[in-house]
Enzyme design. Sequence first.
Site, PDB file in Angstrom:
ATOM      1  N   SER A 129      83.676  15.712  74.953  1.00  0.00           N
ATOM      2  CA  SER A 129      83.570  14.335  74.093  1.00  0.00           C
ATOM      3  C   SER A 129      82.837  14.906  72.833  1.00  0.00           C
ATOM      4  CB  SER A 129      82.302  13.635  75.023  1.00  0.00           C
ATOM      5  OG  SER A 129      81.614  12.736  74.232  1.00  0.00           O
ATOM      6  N   TYR A 185      75.019  14.976  79.968  1.00  0.00           N
ATOM      7  CA  TYR A 185      76.469  14.532  79.883  1.00  0.00           C
ATOM      8  C   TYR A 185      77.151  15.632  78.819  1.00  0.00           C
ATOM      9  CZ  TYR A 185      80.528  11.919  78.268  1.00  0.00           C
ATOM     10  OH  TYR A 185      81.639  11.540  78.047  1.00  0.00           O
TER      11      TYR A 185
HETATM   12  P1  NAP Z   1      85.895   5.332  83.117  1.00  0.00           P
HETATM   13  O1  NAP Z   1      86.672   4.086  82.348  1.00  0.00           O
HETATM   14  O2  NAP Z   1      84.495   5.174  83.437  1.00  0.00           O
HETATM   15  O3  NAP Z   1      86.892   5.890  84.134  1.00  0.00           O
HETATM   16  C1  NAP Z   1      86.448   6.883  84.963  1.00  0.00           C
HETATM   17  C2  NAP Z   1      87.600   7.383  85.967  1.00  0.00           C
HETATM   18  O4  NAP Z   1      86.974   8.545  86.641  1.00  0.00           O
HETATM   19  C3  NAP Z   1      87.858   6.382  87.006  1.00  0.00           C
HETATM   20  O5  NAP Z   1      89.184   6.320  87.166  1.00  0.00           O
HETATM   21  C4  NAP Z   1      86.899   6.792  88.170  1.00  0.00           C
HETATM   22  O6  NAP Z   1      87.461   6.464  89.245  1.00  0.00           O
HETATM   23  C5  NAP Z   1      87.186   8.239  87.905  1.00  0.00           C
HETATM   24  N1  NAP Z   1      86.178   9.230  88.803  1.00  0.00           N
HETATM   25  C6  NAP Z   1      84.862   8.912  88.722  1.00  0.00           C
HETATM   26  N2  NAP Z   1      84.298  10.017  89.324  1.00  0.00           N
HETATM   27  C7  NAP Z   1      85.342  10.534  90.035  1.00  0.00           C
HETATM   28  C8  NAP Z   1      85.457  11.645  90.935  1.00  0.00           C
HETATM   29  N3  NAP Z   1      84.318  12.235  91.412  1.00  0.00           N
HETATM   30  N4  NAP Z   1      86.792  12.052  91.606  1.00  0.00           N
HETATM   31  C9  NAP Z   1      87.820  11.552  91.051  1.00  0.00           C
HETATM   32  N5  NAP Z   1      87.501  10.472  90.007  1.00  0.00           N
HETATM   33  C10 NAP Z   1      86.465  10.096  89.486  1.00  0.00           C
HETATM   34  O7  NAP Z   1      85.860   6.513  82.245  1.00  0.00           O
HETATM   35  P2  NAP Z   1      86.716   6.766  80.660  1.00  0.00           P
HETATM   36  O8  NAP Z   1      85.908   6.406  79.720  1.00  0.00           O
HETATM   37  O9  NAP Z   1      87.854   6.421  80.849  1.00  0.00           O
HETATM   38  O10 NAP Z   1      86.346   8.304  80.541  1.00  0.00           O
HETATM   39  C11 NAP Z   1      87.432   9.240  80.735  1.00  0.00           C
HETATM   40  C12 NAP Z   1      86.979  10.729  80.257  1.00  0.00           C
HETATM   41  O11 NAP Z   1      87.075  10.610  78.929  1.00  0.00           O
HETATM   42  C13 NAP Z   1      85.772  11.098  80.928  1.00  0.00           C
HETATM   43  O12 NAP Z   1      85.884  12.470  81.404  1.00  0.00           O
HETATM   44  C14 NAP Z   1      84.973  10.861  79.796  1.00  0.00           C
HETATM   45  O13 NAP Z   1      83.599  11.845  79.892  1.00  0.00           O
HETATM   46  C15 NAP Z   1      85.675  11.117  78.766  1.00  0.00           C
HETATM   47  N6  NAP Z   1      85.063  10.400  77.313  1.00  0.00           N
HETATM   48  C16 NAP Z   1      84.902   9.202  77.358  1.00  0.00           C
HETATM   49  C17 NAP Z   1      84.517   8.536  76.373  1.00  0.00           C
HETATM   50  C18 NAP Z   1      84.442   7.110  76.168  1.00  0.00           C
HETATM   51  O14 NAP Z   1      83.880   6.604  75.033  1.00  0.00           O
HETATM   52  N7  NAP Z   1      84.824   6.307  76.857  1.00  0.00           N
HETATM   53  C19 NAP Z   1      84.041   9.333  75.245  1.00  0.00           C
HETATM   54  C20 NAP Z   1      84.300  10.843  75.296  1.00  0.00           C
HETATM   55  C21 NAP Z   1      84.764  11.218  76.218  1.00  0.00           C
HETATM   56  P3  NAP Z   1      86.866   5.724  90.294  1.00  0.00           P
HETATM   57  O15 NAP Z   1      86.459   4.231  89.976  1.00  0.00           O
HETATM   58  O16 NAP Z   1      87.841   5.422  91.646  1.00  0.00           O
HETATM   59  O17 NAP Z   1      85.429   6.282  90.880  1.00  0.00           O
END
Ligand code: NAP
Length: 246
Positions: free
Chosen positions: A141, A154
Site C-alpha cells: 500500500s 497495517y
Molecule cells: P476489500 O474490498 O475489503 O476486499 C477484500 C477481499 O479480501 C475480499 O474479497 C475478502 O473476501 C478477502 N479476504 C479478507 N480476508 C481474507 C482471508 N483471510 N482469506 C481470503 N480472502 C480474504 O479490499 P480491497 O480494497 O479490494 O483491497 C485489496 C488489497 O489491496 C488488500 O491487500 C489491501 O490491503 C490493498 N490495498 C487497498 C487499498 C484501498 O484503498 N482500497 C489501498 C492500498 C492497498 P471475503 O469478503 O470473502 O472475506
Amino acid sequence: MTDEKQRVAIVTGASRGIGAAIVERLASDGMAVIVNYAHSREPAERLAAEIERAGGKALAVEANVASTDGVPLLFDAAERTFGGVDILVNNAGIMEFAPLADVSDEALERQIAINLGGVVRGMREGARRLSDGGRIISFSSSVVGLYQPSYGIYAATKAATEALTHILAKELGQRAITVNAVAPGPVETELFTKGKSNEQIAVISRMNPLGRLGRPRDIADVVAFLAGPDSGWVNGQVIRANGGVI
Ligand code: NAP
C-alpha cells in the site's frame, strides 16, 4: 509460462473490490481464474458464473489465506480444474485503524495473520508449485510511504510484504518467475470507505493530484501488466499506483 496452454491465475480475496476487478481483467485477457473468497460466497460465485457465461474459465473457491491449508487448497483446485498455476496474486487483505497506543492484541493478530501470514503462505506455495516463467504479484500500500497516523500495524504488514517481494524475486529468478508488488493509494472499495465520513473521503480525494480516488480497475490494469507477457524484465519491484499522491 507455456505459450500453447491457457495461463492460469489464482487471485486471493477476489469476491469484491480490487480482487474482483483483477479477476475480470485477467479473464478478459484470456486467463483461467480461481476466484478466492473467505466469507463472501455469493458474489464470488456470481463473478465466476459471469466469466463462464462470457466464454471464460473461472472457479470460485473458499479458502482462508491465514490458515495453514488455505492457499494449498487454492493450488489443489487450480491444478485439478485447470491443470496448473502460472500466476498468483496475493490480494486478500484487511485494514484496521488505531493509534499505536490503542491497538488491541486482536487487531494486531488479525492483520498479521491475513496481511502478512496470507502473503507468506501464498509466496511459499507459489515458490513450490508455480510453473517456471510464472508471476507472483502481492499487495502493499502507498501508506508505507505516507506514514499516516493510525495506519501503523497495517503499514507494517505492507512494509513486510515489500521486503518479502524483494527477497523472493532473488530466490526464484533462476526459474524465470518474477515477483513484484503493487502499492495502491486510496481506492474506492469497502476496505477504504468503511469507517470514513463522506467529508473525509472527499478531503482524501482532493489530496490526489488527479482529484479522485483510485478505482479497482486502475489497479487491475497494473496487475494485468505484471501478470502478462510484457513485464518479463520487471522483477523485484514495488509499483506505487496512486495517481501521484506520493
Ligand atoms: P476489500 O474490498 O475489503 O476486499 C477484500 C477481499 O479480501 C475480499 O474479497 C475478502 O473476501 C478477502 N479476504 C479478507 N480476508 C481474507 C482471508 N483471510 N482469506 C481470503 N480472502 C480474504 O479490499 P480491497 O480494497 O479490494 O483491497 C485489496 C488489497 O489491496 C488488500 O491487500 C489491501 O490491503 C490493498 N490495498 C487497498 C487499498 C484501498 O484503498 N482500497 C489501498 C492500498 C492497498 P471475503 O469478503 O470473502 O472475506
